[in-house]
Design a protein around this motif. Structure first.
Motif, PDB file in Angstrom:
ATOM      1  N   ILE A 157       0.874  -1.171   0.000  1.00 23.27           N
ATOM      2  CA  ILE A 157       0.000   0.000   0.000  1.00 23.27           C
ATOM      3  C   ILE A 157       0.922   1.234   0.000  1.00 23.27           C
ATOM      4  CG2 ILE A 157      -0.399   0.239   2.538  1.00 23.27           C
ATOM      5  CD1 ILE A 157      -3.487   0.316   1.520  1.00 23.27           C
ATOM      6  N   PRO A 158       0.758   2.135  -0.993  1.00 22.41           N
ATOM      7  CA  PRO A 158       1.720   3.242  -1.130  1.00 22.41           C
ATOM      8  C   PRO A 158       1.791   4.155   0.093  1.00 22.41           C
ATOM      9  CG  PRO A 158       0.249   3.128  -3.037  1.00 22.41           C
ATOM     10  CD  PRO A 158      -0.261   2.138  -2.045  1.00 22.41           C
ATOM     11  N   LYS A 159       0.653   4.349   0.795  1.00 16.73           N
ATOM     12  CA  LYS A 159       0.698   5.316   1.903  1.00 16.73           C
ATOM     13  C   LYS A 159       1.228   4.725   3.221  1.00 16.73           C
ATOM     14  CE  LYS A 159      -4.164   4.895   3.022  1.00 16.73           C
ATOM     15  NZ  LYS A 159      -5.455   5.129   2.634  1.00 16.73           N
ATOM     16  N   TYR A 160       1.658   3.492   3.199  1.00 19.40           N
ATOM     17  CA  TYR A 160       2.231   2.876   4.409  1.00 19.40           C
ATOM     18  C   TYR A 160       3.505   3.635   4.773  1.00 19.40           C
ATOM     19  CZ  TYR A 160       3.922  -0.801   7.538  1.00 19.40           C
ATOM     20  OH  TYR A 160       4.362  -1.499   8.639  1.00 19.40           O
ATOM     21  N   ASP A 161       3.551   4.177   5.980  1.00 15.46           N
ATOM     22  CA  ASP A 161       4.627   5.100   6.354  1.00 15.46           C
ATOM     23  C   ASP A 161       5.403   4.531   7.549  1.00 15.46           C
ATOM     24  OD1 ASP A 161       6.199   7.196   7.152  1.00 15.46           O
ATOM     25  OD2 ASP A 161       4.599   8.699   7.142  1.00 15.46           O
ATOM     26  N   ILE A 162       6.473   3.813   7.262  1.00 15.54           N
ATOM     27  CA  ILE A 162       7.214   3.131   8.330  1.00 15.54           C
ATOM     28  C   ILE A 162       7.914   4.134   9.250  1.00 15.54           C
ATOM     29  CG2 ILE A 162       9.341   2.708   6.989  1.00 15.54           C
ATOM     30  CD1 ILE A 162       7.746   0.274   9.502  1.00 15.54           C
ATOM     31  N   GLU A 163       8.268   5.303   8.697  1.00 16.10           N
ATOM     32  CA  GLU A 163       8.926   6.287   9.570  1.00 16.10           C
ATOM     33  C   GLU A 163       7.970   6.755  10.666  1.00 16.10           C
ATOM     34  OE1 GLU A 163      10.814   9.163   7.005  1.00 16.10           O
ATOM     35  OE2 GLU A 163      11.803   7.437   6.048  1.00 16.10           O
ATOM     36  N   ALA A 169       6.023   3.797  17.565  1.00 14.66           N
ATOM     37  CA  ALA A 169       6.488   2.604  18.288  1.00 14.66           C
ATOM     38  C   ALA A 169       7.348   3.025  19.477  1.00 14.66           C
ATOM     39  CB  ALA A 169       7.282   1.694  17.355  1.00 14.66           C
ATOM     40  N   LYS A 170       8.180   4.019  19.258  1.00 20.70           N
ATOM     41  CA  LYS A 170       9.043   4.516  20.330  1.00 20.70           C
ATOM     42  C   LYS A 170       8.174   5.027  21.491  1.00 20.70           C
ATOM     43  CE  LYS A 170      13.041   7.414  20.982  1.00 20.70           C
ATOM     44  NZ  LYS A 170      13.908   8.430  20.484  1.00 20.70           N
ATOM     45  N   TYR A 171       7.116   5.735  21.135  1.00 21.51           N
ATOM     46  CA  TYR A 171       6.206   6.249  22.159  1.00 21.51           C
ATOM     47  C   TYR A 171       5.499   5.079  22.870  1.00 21.51           C
ATOM     48  CZ  TYR A 171       2.504   8.788  24.512  1.00 21.51           C
ATOM     49  OH  TYR A 171       1.666   9.284  25.475  1.00 21.51           O
ATOM     50  N   SER A 174       7.418   3.408  25.472  1.00 23.74           N
ATOM     51  CA  SER A 174       7.590   4.191  26.705  1.00 23.74           C
ATOM     52  C   SER A 174       6.336   4.136  27.581  1.00 23.74           C
ATOM     53  CB  SER A 174       7.927   5.652  26.363  1.00 23.74           C
ATOM     54  OG  SER A 174       6.766   6.308  25.872  1.00 23.74           O
ATOM     55  N   GLN A 175       5.233   3.659  27.014  1.00 26.41           N
ATOM     56  CA  GLN A 175       3.953   3.694  27.734  1.00 26.41           C
ATOM     57  C   GLN A 175       3.469   2.328  28.228  1.00 26.41           C
ATOM     58  OE1 GLN A 175       2.289   6.584  28.544  1.00 26.41           O
ATOM     59  NE2 GLN A 175       4.236   7.393  27.812  1.00 26.41           N
ATOM     60  N   LEU A 176       3.721   1.291  27.422  1.00 24.77           N
ATOM     61  CA  LEU A 176       3.285  -0.056  27.802  1.00 24.77           C
ATOM     62  C   LEU A 176       4.239  -1.065  27.177  1.00 24.77           C
ATOM     63  CD1 LEU A 176       1.792  -0.142  24.925  1.00 24.77           C
ATOM     64  CD2 LEU A 176      -0.285   0.206  26.173  1.00 24.77           C
ATOM     65  N   LYS A 177       3.924  -2.335  27.328  1.00 29.21           N
ATOM     66  CA  LYS A 177       4.836  -3.328  26.750  1.00 29.21           C
ATOM     67  C   LYS A 177       4.667  -3.342  25.224  1.00 29.21           C
ATOM     68  CE  LYS A 177       6.415  -8.034  26.952  1.00 29.21           C
ATOM     69  NZ  LYS A 177       6.289  -9.373  27.423  1.00 29.21           N
ATOM     70  N   LEU A 178       5.783  -3.230  24.525  1.00 25.33           N
ATOM     71  CA  LEU A 178       5.745  -3.277  23.059  1.00 25.33           C
ATOM     72  C   LEU A 178       6.566  -4.472  22.599  1.00 25.33           C
ATOM     73  CD1 LEU A 178       4.917  -1.795  20.367  1.00 25.33           C
ATOM     74  CD2 LEU A 178       7.243  -0.893  20.369  1.00 25.33           C
ATOM     75  N   ILE A 203      14.857   1.123  21.477  1.00 24.61           N
ATOM     76  CA  ILE A 203      13.660   1.705  22.115  1.00 24.61           C
ATOM     77  C   ILE A 203      13.179   0.869  23.317  1.00 24.61           C
ATOM     78  CG2 ILE A 203      12.899   2.867  19.989  1.00 24.61           C
ATOM     79  CD1 ILE A 203      10.683   0.697  19.778  1.00 24.61           C
ATOM     80  N   ASN A 204      13.923  -0.170  23.653  1.00 21.54           N
ATOM     81  CA  ASN A 204      13.539  -1.035  24.780  1.00 21.54           C
ATOM     82  C   ASN A 204      12.272  -1.834  24.530  1.00 21.54           C
ATOM     83  OD1 ASN A 204      15.318  -1.216  26.835  1.00 21.54           O
ATOM     84  ND2 ASN A 204      14.805   0.853  27.591  1.00 21.54           N
ATOM     85  N   ALA A 205      12.131  -2.312  23.318  1.00 23.70           N
ATOM     86  CA  ALA A 205      10.984  -3.177  23.003  1.00 23.70           C
ATOM     87  C   ALA A 205      11.479  -4.617  22.984  1.00 23.70           C
ATOM     88  CB  ALA A 205      10.403  -2.807  21.647  1.00 23.70           C
TER      89      ALA A 205
END
Ligand code: SF4
Length: 321
Positions: A157-163, A169-171, A174-178, A203-205
Protein backbone atom coordinates in the motif's frame (compact mmCIF):
# COMPACT_ATOMS: atom_id res chain seq x y z
CA UNK A 1 -16.78 -5.32 -3.75
CA UNK A 2 -17.02 -7.42 -0.61
CA UNK A 3 -20.00 -7.52 1.73
CA UNK A 4 -19.65 -6.69 5.39
CA UNK A 5 -21.80 -8.95 7.57
CA UNK A 6 -22.62 -7.57 11.03
CA UNK A 7 -22.79 -10.19 13.73
CA UNK A 8 -25.14 -8.85 16.39
CA UNK A 9 -26.76 -10.44 19.41
CA UNK A 10 -30.08 -10.12 17.59
CA UNK A 11 -28.73 -12.13 14.65
CA UNK A 12 -28.57 -15.18 16.95
CA UNK A 13 -25.25 -16.19 15.39
CA UNK A 14 -22.97 -17.73 18.01
CA UNK A 15 -19.45 -16.40 18.52
CA UNK A 16 -17.69 -19.74 18.94
CA UNK A 17 -16.90 -22.20 16.20
CA UNK A 18 -15.13 -20.33 13.43
CA UNK A 19 -11.74 -18.64 13.19
CA UNK A 20 -13.25 -15.73 11.25
CA UNK A 21 -14.94 -13.88 14.12
CA UNK A 22 -15.88 -14.16 17.76
CA UNK A 23 -13.89 -15.97 20.44
CA UNK A 24 -11.33 -18.75 20.15
CA UNK A 25 -10.44 -21.02 23.04
CA UNK A 26 -7.60 -23.49 22.67
CA UNK A 27 -7.87 -24.61 26.31
CA UNK A 28 -4.97 -22.43 27.44
CA UNK A 29 -4.83 -19.28 29.55
CA UNK A 30 -5.30 -17.25 26.33
CA UNK A 31 -8.62 -16.30 24.77
CA UNK A 32 -8.37 -14.80 21.30
CA UNK A 33 -11.10 -12.37 20.40
CA UNK A 34 -11.81 -11.45 16.82
CA UNK A 35 -14.04 -8.40 16.35
CA UNK A 36 -13.42 -7.81 12.62
CA UNK A 37 -11.90 -9.28 9.48
CA UNK A 38 -11.29 -5.83 7.98
CA UNK A 39 -7.74 -4.67 7.42
CA UNK A 40 -6.29 -1.45 6.01
CA UNK A 41 -3.20 -2.91 4.30
CA UNK A 42 -2.45 -5.82 1.97
CA UNK A 43 0.62 -7.62 3.33
CA UNK A 44 2.07 -9.68 0.50
CA UNK A 45 2.46 -12.65 2.87
CA UNK A 46 -0.85 -12.34 4.80
CA UNK A 47 -1.93 -15.78 6.04
CA UNK A 48 -5.60 -14.81 5.70
CA UNK A 49 -5.30 -12.69 2.52
CA UNK A 50 -6.93 -9.68 4.20
CA UNK A 51 -7.02 -6.02 3.18
CA UNK A 52 -8.48 -3.85 0.41
CA UNK A 53 -7.03 -6.19 -2.25
CA UNK A 54 -8.53 -9.34 -0.75
CA UNK A 55 -10.62 -11.41 -3.12
CA UNK A 56 -12.81 -13.40 -0.75
CA UNK A 57 -16.54 -12.60 -0.58
CA UNK A 58 -17.49 -11.49 2.92
CA UNK A 59 -16.00 -9.60 5.84
CA UNK A 60 -17.42 -9.80 9.36
CA UNK A 61 -17.77 -7.20 12.10
CA UNK A 62 -19.03 -8.20 15.56
CA UNK A 63 -21.17 -6.00 17.79
CA UNK A 64 -18.98 -4.92 20.70
CA UNK A 65 -21.51 -5.47 23.52
CA UNK A 66 -22.34 -8.96 22.19
CA UNK A 67 -18.65 -9.90 22.05
CA UNK A 68 -18.09 -8.76 25.64
CA UNK A 69 -21.24 -10.52 26.88
CA UNK A 70 -20.14 -13.83 25.37
CA UNK A 71 -16.57 -13.34 26.58
CA UNK A 72 -17.86 -12.89 30.13
CA UNK A 73 -19.64 -16.27 29.96
CA UNK A 74 -16.40 -17.99 28.92
CA UNK A 75 -14.36 -16.22 31.59
CA UNK A 76 -16.90 -17.30 34.20
CA UNK A 77 -16.62 -20.87 32.95
CA UNK A 78 -12.81 -20.77 33.03
CA UNK A 79 -12.76 -19.13 36.50
CA UNK A 80 -9.00 -18.57 36.33
CA UNK A 81 -6.94 -15.53 35.22
CA UNK A 82 -6.87 -15.29 31.43
CA UNK A 83 -5.00 -13.19 28.87
CA UNK A 84 -7.13 -11.60 26.16
CA UNK A 85 -5.50 -11.32 22.76
CA UNK A 86 -7.42 -9.04 20.41
CA UNK A 87 -6.08 -10.83 17.40
CA UNK A 88 -8.50 -10.71 14.47
CA UNK A 89 -8.06 -11.95 10.91
CA UNK A 90 -7.74 -8.24 10.10
CA UNK A 91 -6.43 -5.30 12.12
CA UNK A 92 -7.99 -4.38 15.50
CA UNK A 93 -7.31 -0.66 15.05
CA UNK A 94 -9.79 -0.66 12.15
CA UNK A 95 -12.54 -1.74 14.55
CA UNK A 96 -14.43 1.43 15.54
CA UNK A 97 -15.21 0.25 19.07
CA UNK A 98 -11.70 -0.84 20.05
CA UNK A 99 -11.37 1.51 23.05
CA UNK A 100 -14.75 0.38 24.43
CA UNK A 101 -13.79 -3.24 23.80
CA UNK A 102 -10.52 -2.90 25.75
CA UNK A 103 -12.28 -1.06 28.57
CA UNK A 104 -15.13 -3.57 28.80
CA UNK A 105 -12.67 -6.49 28.77
CA UNK A 106 -10.66 -4.79 31.53
CA UNK A 107 -13.79 -4.58 33.69
CA UNK A 108 -14.45 -8.32 33.46
CA UNK A 109 -13.42 -10.65 36.25
CA UNK A 110 -10.39 -12.88 35.65
CA UNK A 111 -8.87 -10.74 32.88
CA UNK A 112 -5.10 -10.47 33.28
CA UNK A 113 -3.30 -9.04 30.24
CA UNK A 114 -5.00 -7.43 27.26
CA UNK A 115 -2.97 -7.44 24.06
CA UNK A 116 -3.61 -6.12 20.56
CA UNK A 117 -1.80 -7.34 17.48
CA UNK A 118 -1.60 -4.58 14.88
CA UNK A 119 0.24 -3.44 11.76
CA UNK A 120 0.52 -0.02 13.48
CA UNK A 121 -0.48 2.12 10.53
CA UNK A 122 -3.40 3.73 12.37
CA UNK A 123 -1.62 4.12 15.71
CA UNK A 124 -1.11 7.63 17.07
CA UNK A 125 0.10 8.88 20.45
CA UNK A 126 -3.49 9.83 21.31
CA UNK A 127 -4.78 6.36 20.47
CA UNK A 128 -2.04 4.69 22.49
CA UNK A 129 -2.97 6.91 25.45
CA UNK A 130 -6.65 5.98 25.04
CA UNK A 131 -5.87 2.24 24.79
CA UNK A 132 -3.64 2.44 27.86
CA UNK A 133 -6.27 4.32 29.84
CA UNK A 134 -8.86 1.72 28.82
CA UNK A 135 -6.63 -1.03 30.24
CA UNK A 136 -4.40 -2.30 27.42
CA UNK A 137 -1.25 -4.09 28.60
CA UNK A 138 0.66 -4.80 25.40
CA UNK A 139 0.90 -3.89 21.73
CA UNK A 140 2.34 -6.51 19.40
CA UNK A 141 3.46 -4.62 16.33
CA UNK A 142 4.03 -6.51 13.12
CA UNK A 143 6.95 -4.51 11.73
CA UNK A 144 8.33 -6.49 8.81
CA UNK A 145 10.73 -3.99 7.25
CA UNK A 146 12.71 -0.97 8.36
CA UNK A 147 13.36 0.87 5.12
CA UNK A 148 10.56 2.81 3.52
CA UNK A 149 10.88 1.06 0.15
CA UNK A 150 10.71 -2.51 1.51
CA UNK A 151 8.01 -1.61 4.05
CA UNK A 152 5.72 -0.22 1.34
CA UNK A 153 6.45 -3.23 -0.85
CA UNK A 154 5.55 -5.74 1.90
CA UNK A 155 2.47 -3.82 3.10
CA UNK A 156 1.47 -3.42 -0.56
CA UNK A 157 0.00 0.00 0.00
CA UNK A 158 1.72 3.24 -1.13
CA UNK A 159 0.70 5.32 1.90
CA UNK A 160 2.23 2.88 4.41
CA UNK A 161 4.63 5.10 6.35
CA UNK A 162 7.21 3.13 8.33
CA UNK A 163 8.93 6.29 9.57
CA UNK A 164 5.72 7.40 11.27
CA UNK A 165 5.22 3.89 12.67
CA UNK A 166 8.76 3.90 14.07
CA UNK A 167 8.06 7.19 15.89
CA UNK A 168 4.81 5.90 17.33
CA UNK A 169 6.49 2.60 18.29
CA UNK A 170 9.04 4.52 20.33
CA UNK A 171 6.21 6.25 22.16
CA UNK A 172 4.30 2.96 22.66
CA UNK A 173 7.42 1.35 24.20
CA UNK A 174 7.59 4.19 26.71
CA UNK A 175 3.95 3.69 27.73
CA UNK A 176 3.28 -0.06 27.80
CA UNK A 177 4.84 -3.33 26.75
CA UNK A 178 5.75 -3.28 23.06
CA UNK A 179 6.66 -6.43 21.18
CA UNK A 180 7.89 -6.17 17.59
CA UNK A 181 6.84 -9.28 15.65
CA UNK A 182 8.46 -9.34 12.20
CA UNK A 183 7.68 -12.19 9.85
CA UNK A 184 10.90 -13.50 8.34
CA UNK A 185 10.49 -14.16 4.61
CA UNK A 186 13.21 -16.12 2.88
CA UNK A 187 15.46 -13.99 0.60
CA UNK A 188 13.22 -10.99 1.21
CA UNK A 189 13.74 -9.13 4.47
CA UNK A 190 16.91 -10.47 6.15
CA UNK A 191 18.69 -7.08 6.07
CA UNK A 192 15.56 -5.36 7.29
CA UNK A 193 15.30 -7.66 10.30
CA UNK A 194 18.86 -6.78 11.27
CA UNK A 195 17.75 -3.14 11.47
CA UNK A 196 14.51 -4.03 13.33
CA UNK A 197 16.51 -5.91 15.99
CA UNK A 198 18.76 -2.88 16.52
CA UNK A 199 15.70 -0.64 16.67
CA UNK A 200 13.98 -2.88 19.25
CA UNK A 201 17.07 -2.69 21.47
CA UNK A 202 17.27 1.08 21.04
CA UNK A 203 13.66 1.70 22.12
CA UNK A 204 13.54 -1.04 24.78
CA UNK A 205 10.98 -3.18 23.00
CA UNK A 206 10.88 -6.96 23.00
CA UNK A 207 11.16 -8.71 19.65
CA UNK A 208 9.75 -12.06 18.57
CA UNK A 209 10.53 -13.19 15.04
CA UNK A 210 8.13 -15.49 13.21
CA UNK A 211 8.84 -17.84 10.35
CA UNK A 212 6.67 -17.23 7.27
CA UNK A 213 4.27 -20.18 6.96
CA UNK A 214 2.60 -21.24 3.75
CA UNK A 215 -1.20 -20.96 3.97
CA UNK A 216 -3.53 -22.50 1.42
CA UNK A 217 -5.93 -19.54 1.48
CA UNK A 218 -3.31 -16.87 2.22
CA UNK A 219 -0.84 -14.91 0.07
CA UNK A 220 2.36 -16.86 -0.48
CA UNK A 221 5.04 -14.74 -2.19
CA UNK A 222 7.91 -17.10 -1.26
CA UNK A 223 8.23 -20.69 -0.16
CA UNK A 224 8.36 -21.50 3.53
CA UNK A 225 11.82 -21.58 5.05
CA UNK A 226 12.74 -24.90 6.67
CA UNK A 227 12.50 -24.78 10.47
CA UNK A 228 16.14 -25.86 10.70
CA UNK A 229 17.34 -22.90 8.61
CA UNK A 230 15.01 -20.53 10.41
CA UNK A 231 16.23 -21.61 13.85
CA UNK A 232 19.88 -21.43 12.77
CA UNK A 233 19.37 -17.89 11.55
CA UNK A 234 17.69 -17.01 14.86
CA UNK A 235 20.65 -18.42 16.78
CA UNK A 236 23.05 -16.32 14.66
CA UNK A 237 21.08 -13.16 15.29
CA UNK A 238 20.66 -13.90 18.99
CA UNK A 239 24.42 -14.29 19.32
CA UNK A 240 25.24 -11.26 17.18
CA UNK A 241 22.88 -8.93 19.05
CA UNK A 242 22.85 -10.62 22.47
CA UNK A 243 19.05 -10.76 22.47
CA UNK A 244 16.29 -13.39 22.72
CA UNK A 245 14.24 -13.60 19.52
CA UNK A 246 11.84 -16.49 20.05
CA UNK A 247 10.48 -15.65 23.47
CA UNK A 248 6.85 -16.62 24.11
CA UNK A 249 4.87 -15.97 27.26
CA UNK A 250 3.98 -18.69 29.72
CA UNK A 251 1.15 -20.83 28.35
CA UNK A 252 -0.92 -22.81 30.83
CA UNK A 253 -3.67 -25.38 30.32
CA UNK A 254 -7.24 -24.40 31.23
CA UNK A 255 -10.48 -26.35 30.90
CA UNK A 256 -11.90 -26.50 27.38
CA UNK A 257 -15.43 -25.37 26.69
CA UNK A 258 -17.73 -28.33 26.05
CA UNK A 259 -17.52 -29.57 22.45
CA UNK A 260 -20.79 -30.12 20.60
CA UNK A 261 -19.70 -32.47 17.80
CA UNK A 262 -16.78 -34.62 16.77
CA UNK A 263 -15.10 -35.54 13.50
CA UNK A 264 -17.16 -37.96 11.41
CA UNK A 265 -20.44 -37.17 13.19
CA UNK A 266 -23.50 -36.49 11.02
CA UNK A 267 -25.71 -33.72 12.37
CA UNK A 268 -28.68 -31.57 11.36
CA UNK A 269 -27.85 -27.87 11.28
CA UNK A 270 -29.32 -24.53 10.29
CA UNK A 271 -27.33 -22.85 7.55
CA UNK A 272 -27.76 -19.18 8.37
CA UNK A 273 -25.40 -17.10 6.25
CA UNK A 274 -22.61 -17.03 3.68
CA UNK A 275 -19.07 -17.77 4.80
CA UNK A 276 -15.94 -15.78 4.11
CA UNK A 277 -15.12 -17.58 0.86
CA UNK A 278 -17.43 -18.30 -2.06
CA UNK A 279 -17.52 -22.06 -1.38
CA UNK A 280 -18.51 -21.69 2.28
CA UNK A 281 -21.65 -21.16 4.34
CA UNK A 282 -21.96 -20.73 8.11
CA UNK A 283 -24.25 -23.10 10.00
CA UNK A 284 -25.40 -23.00 13.60
CA UNK A 285 -25.57 -26.03 15.87
CA UNK A 286 -26.03 -26.05 19.64
CA UNK A 287 -24.52 -22.62 20.21
CA UNK A 288 -21.58 -23.10 17.85
CA UNK A 289 -20.76 -22.01 14.28
CA UNK A 290 -19.71 -24.48 11.65
CA UNK A 291 -18.07 -23.58 8.33
CA UNK A 292 -19.87 -25.76 5.79
CA UNK A 293 -18.62 -26.66 2.30
CA UNK A 294 -20.84 -27.69 -0.58
CA UNK A 295 -24.07 -25.89 0.41
CA UNK A 296 -25.72 -23.55 -2.10
CA UNK A 297 -28.57 -22.07 -0.04
CA UNK A 298 -29.58 -21.26 3.52
CA UNK A 299 -31.90 -23.51 5.54
CA UNK A 300 -31.95 -26.89 7.30
CA UNK A 301 -29.33 -29.40 6.18
CA UNK A 302 -27.59 -32.60 7.11
CA UNK A 303 -23.80 -32.30 7.29
CA UNK A 304 -20.84 -34.45 8.21
CA UNK A 305 -18.22 -32.93 10.51
CA UNK A 306 -14.84 -33.15 8.76
CA UNK A 307 -12.80 -31.26 11.34
CA UNK A 308 -13.45 -30.46 14.98
CA UNK A 309 -10.67 -29.26 17.18
CA UNK A 310 -10.72 -26.74 20.05
CA UNK A 311 -14.34 -25.90 19.30
CA UNK A 312 -13.56 -24.98 15.70
CA UNK A 313 -15.83 -26.88 13.34
CA UNK A 314 -15.86 -27.62 9.61
CA UNK A 315 -18.50 -29.71 7.85
CA UNK A 316 -19.51 -31.00 4.43
CA UNK A 317 -23.05 -30.96 3.09
CA UNK A 318 -24.69 -34.39 2.84
CA UNK A 319 -28.33 -33.53 2.29
CA UNK A 320 -30.45 -30.40 2.20
CA UNK A 321 -29.80 -27.00 0.78
S1 SF4 B 1 -1.90 -6.44 8.80
FE1 SF4 B 1 -2.25 -8.59 9.33
S2 SF4 B 1 -4.34 -9.00 8.61
FE2 SF4 B 1 -3.69 -7.08 7.62
S3 SF4 B 1 -2.89 -7.73 5.64
FE3 SF4 B 1 -1.15 -7.61 7.07
S4 SF4 B 1 -0.93 -9.70 7.89
FE4 SF4 B 1 -2.96 -9.57 6.95
Amino acid sequence: MKNIIKITKKSGIPLIGTMYFGIMDRSTNILEIRPTTLCNINCTFCSVAAGPKSTYNNDFVVEESYLVEELKKILDFKSTPMDIWINPQGDPTVYPDLVALIEDCRNLKNVKNIIIITNGMLLTKEKIDAYKKAGLTQISLSMNAFSSKKAKELADIPKYDIEKIRKVAKYAASQLKLVLTPVYLKNTNEDEIDSIIKFAKEINATITIQNFLHNRKGRNPVSQQSWKKFLNQMKDWEKKYNIELLKVGKIEKTKLLPKVAKKGQVIEVDIVMDGKFIDEKIAVFQGRNIVVYGAKRLGKAKIKIVRASHNLYFGKLIKGT
